[in-house]
Design a protein around this motif. Structure first.
Motif, PDB file in Angstrom:
ATOM      1  N   TYR A 137       5.432 -11.566   5.033  1.00  0.00           N
ATOM      2  CA  TYR A 137       4.020 -11.586   4.674  1.00  0.00           C
ATOM      3  C   TYR A 137       3.502 -10.188   4.354  1.00  0.00           C
ATOM      4  CZ  TYR A 137       3.196 -10.018   9.473  1.00  0.00           C
ATOM      5  OH  TYR A 137       3.200  -9.306  10.642  1.00  0.00           O
ATOM      6  N   THR A 138       2.478 -10.193   3.532  1.00  0.00           N
ATOM      7  CA  THR A 138       1.749  -8.988   3.179  1.00  0.00           C
ATOM      8  C   THR A 138       0.284  -9.275   3.475  1.00  0.00           C
ATOM      9  OG1 THR A 138       3.336  -8.394   1.466  1.00  0.00           O
ATOM     10  CG2 THR A 138       1.141  -7.435   1.265  1.00  0.00           C
ATOM     11  N   VAL A 139      -0.427  -8.292   4.022  1.00  0.00           N
ATOM     12  CA  VAL A 139      -1.837  -8.468   4.363  1.00  0.00           C
ATOM     13  C   VAL A 139      -2.669  -7.440   3.608  1.00  0.00           C
ATOM     14  CG1 VAL A 139      -3.556  -8.539   6.212  1.00  0.00           C
ATOM     15  CG2 VAL A 139      -1.194  -9.231   6.685  1.00  0.00           C
ATOM     16  N   SER A 167      -8.694  -4.794  -1.722  1.00  0.00           N
ATOM     17  CA  SER A 167      -7.295  -4.613  -2.143  1.00  0.00           C
ATOM     18  C   SER A 167      -6.509  -3.587  -1.325  1.00  0.00           C
ATOM     19  CB  SER A 167      -7.207  -4.259  -3.631  1.00  0.00           C
ATOM     20  OG  SER A 167      -7.742  -5.317  -4.396  1.00  0.00           O
ATOM     21  N   THR A 168      -7.098  -3.041  -0.278  1.00  0.00           N
ATOM     22  CA  THR A 168      -6.353  -2.149   0.607  1.00  0.00           C
ATOM     23  C   THR A 168      -5.255  -2.952   1.286  1.00  0.00           C
ATOM     24  OG1 THR A 168      -8.298  -0.784   1.047  1.00  0.00           O
ATOM     25  CG2 THR A 168      -6.495  -0.635   2.638  1.00  0.00           C
ATOM     26  N   GLN A 169      -4.031  -2.467   1.171  1.00  0.00           N
ATOM     27  CA  GLN A 169      -2.897  -3.161   1.762  1.00  0.00           C
ATOM     28  C   GLN A 169      -2.690  -2.657   3.189  1.00  0.00           C
ATOM     29  OE1 GLN A 169       1.237  -2.900   0.073  1.00  0.00           O
ATOM     30  NE2 GLN A 169       0.512  -4.824  -0.842  1.00  0.00           N
ATOM     31  N   LEU A 206     -11.465  -4.579  12.221  1.00  0.00           N
ATOM     32  CA  LEU A 206     -11.288  -5.624  11.206  1.00  0.00           C
ATOM     33  C   LEU A 206     -11.979  -6.936  11.577  1.00  0.00           C
ATOM     34  CD1 LEU A 206      -7.530  -5.016  10.345  1.00  0.00           C
ATOM     35  CD2 LEU A 206      -9.556  -4.174   9.132  1.00  0.00           C
ATOM     36  N   ALA A 207     -12.747  -6.953  12.661  1.00  0.00           N
ATOM     37  CA  ALA A 207     -13.387  -8.186  13.129  1.00  0.00           C
ATOM     38  C   ALA A 207     -14.311  -8.797  12.086  1.00  0.00           C
ATOM     39  CB  ALA A 207     -14.143  -7.936  14.430  1.00  0.00           C
ATOM     40  N   GLU A 208     -14.933  -7.978  11.257  1.00  0.00           N
ATOM     41  CA  GLU A 208     -15.875  -8.496  10.253  1.00  0.00           C
ATOM     42  C   GLU A 208     -15.305  -8.482   8.833  1.00  0.00           C
ATOM     43  OE1 GLU A 208     -20.282  -8.008  11.715  1.00  0.00           O
ATOM     44  OE2 GLU A 208     -19.389  -6.030  11.395  1.00  0.00           O
ATOM     45  N   GLU A 209     -14.020  -8.256   8.713  1.00  0.00           N
ATOM     46  CA  GLU A 209     -13.355  -8.245   7.406  1.00  0.00           C
ATOM     47  C   GLU A 209     -12.697  -9.597   7.149  1.00  0.00           C
ATOM     48  OE1 GLU A 209     -13.210  -5.696   5.249  1.00  0.00           O
ATOM     49  OE2 GLU A 209     -14.033  -4.101   6.499  1.00  0.00           O
ATOM     50  N   TYR A 210     -12.367  -9.843   5.889  1.00  0.00           N
ATOM     51  CA  TYR A 210     -11.525 -10.984   5.533  1.00  0.00           C
ATOM     52  C   TYR A 210     -10.158 -10.440   5.183  1.00  0.00           C
ATOM     53  CZ  TYR A 210     -15.111 -14.543   5.555  1.00  0.00           C
ATOM     54  OH  TYR A 210     -16.065 -15.434   5.958  1.00  0.00           O
ATOM     55  N   LEU A 211      -9.114 -11.057   5.720  1.00  0.00           N
ATOM     56  CA  LEU A 211      -7.751 -10.626   5.470  1.00  0.00           C
ATOM     57  C   LEU A 211      -7.050 -11.680   4.625  1.00  0.00           C
ATOM     58  CD1 LEU A 211      -8.630  -9.740   8.549  1.00  0.00           C
ATOM     59  CD2 LEU A 211      -6.385  -8.732   8.472  1.00  0.00           C
TER      60      LEU A 211
END
Length: 142
Positions: free
Chosen positions: A14-16, A21-23, A120-125
């Motif tokens: 997997y890639t997150v 677009s930050t990997q 990252l709690a408020e981000e979408y991954l």
């Protein structure tokens, strides 16, 4: 060709990435038993029905992985208890035992206010998941 089912042991790559677009992770491998609750449920569900060699893209809100953002996780600490002298708003600090850095949100002469929510709690991954291998469960879970 077999499909992944509940109870199977699977290997995925997997890639997150974040929405900008930050990997975060690239080509990581993970083995897990579907239904064991060792990975986020959204990842388990996405693999069910997949065949080896197939890929799928899913988006997961960060709070499902790292917990919800909470105002109660914004705390005040005596400035003299923190490492370093150049503490300023926006600075990220490592504070054991937390496995991630915390963010300074306010500073005064004697008190530093820090946000201990996961960054990252408020981000979408976005997870790009490729099913590599299936070890079928010897027991049927239908």
């Amino acid at each position: 060709m077999i499909k992944a089912h509940y109870g199977d042991t699977v290997k995925v790559q997997y890639t997150v990435t974040l929405e900008n677009s930050t990997q975060l992770l690239r080509n990581n491998s993970l083995d897990f038993i579907i239904g064991s609750n060792n990975v986020p449920k959204d990842i388990e569900r996405s693999v069910i029905g997949m065949r080896p060699g197939r890929s799928k893209r899913i988006k997961i809100p960060g709070h499902k992985i790292f917990g919800p953002y909470s105002e109660q996780k914004i705390i005040q600490v005596a400035r003299n208890k923190l490492p370093g002298r150049n503490i300023e708003i926006g600075l990220r600090l490592r504070i054991p035992p937390l496995p991630f850095s915390v963010k300074v949100v306010d500073v005064s002469e004697s008190i530093v206010t820090i946000d201990t929510n996961h960054p990252l709690a408020e981000e979408y991954l976005t997870f790009e998941i490729k099913l590599v291998h299936i070890n079928e469960s010897p027991v049927s879970f239908t």
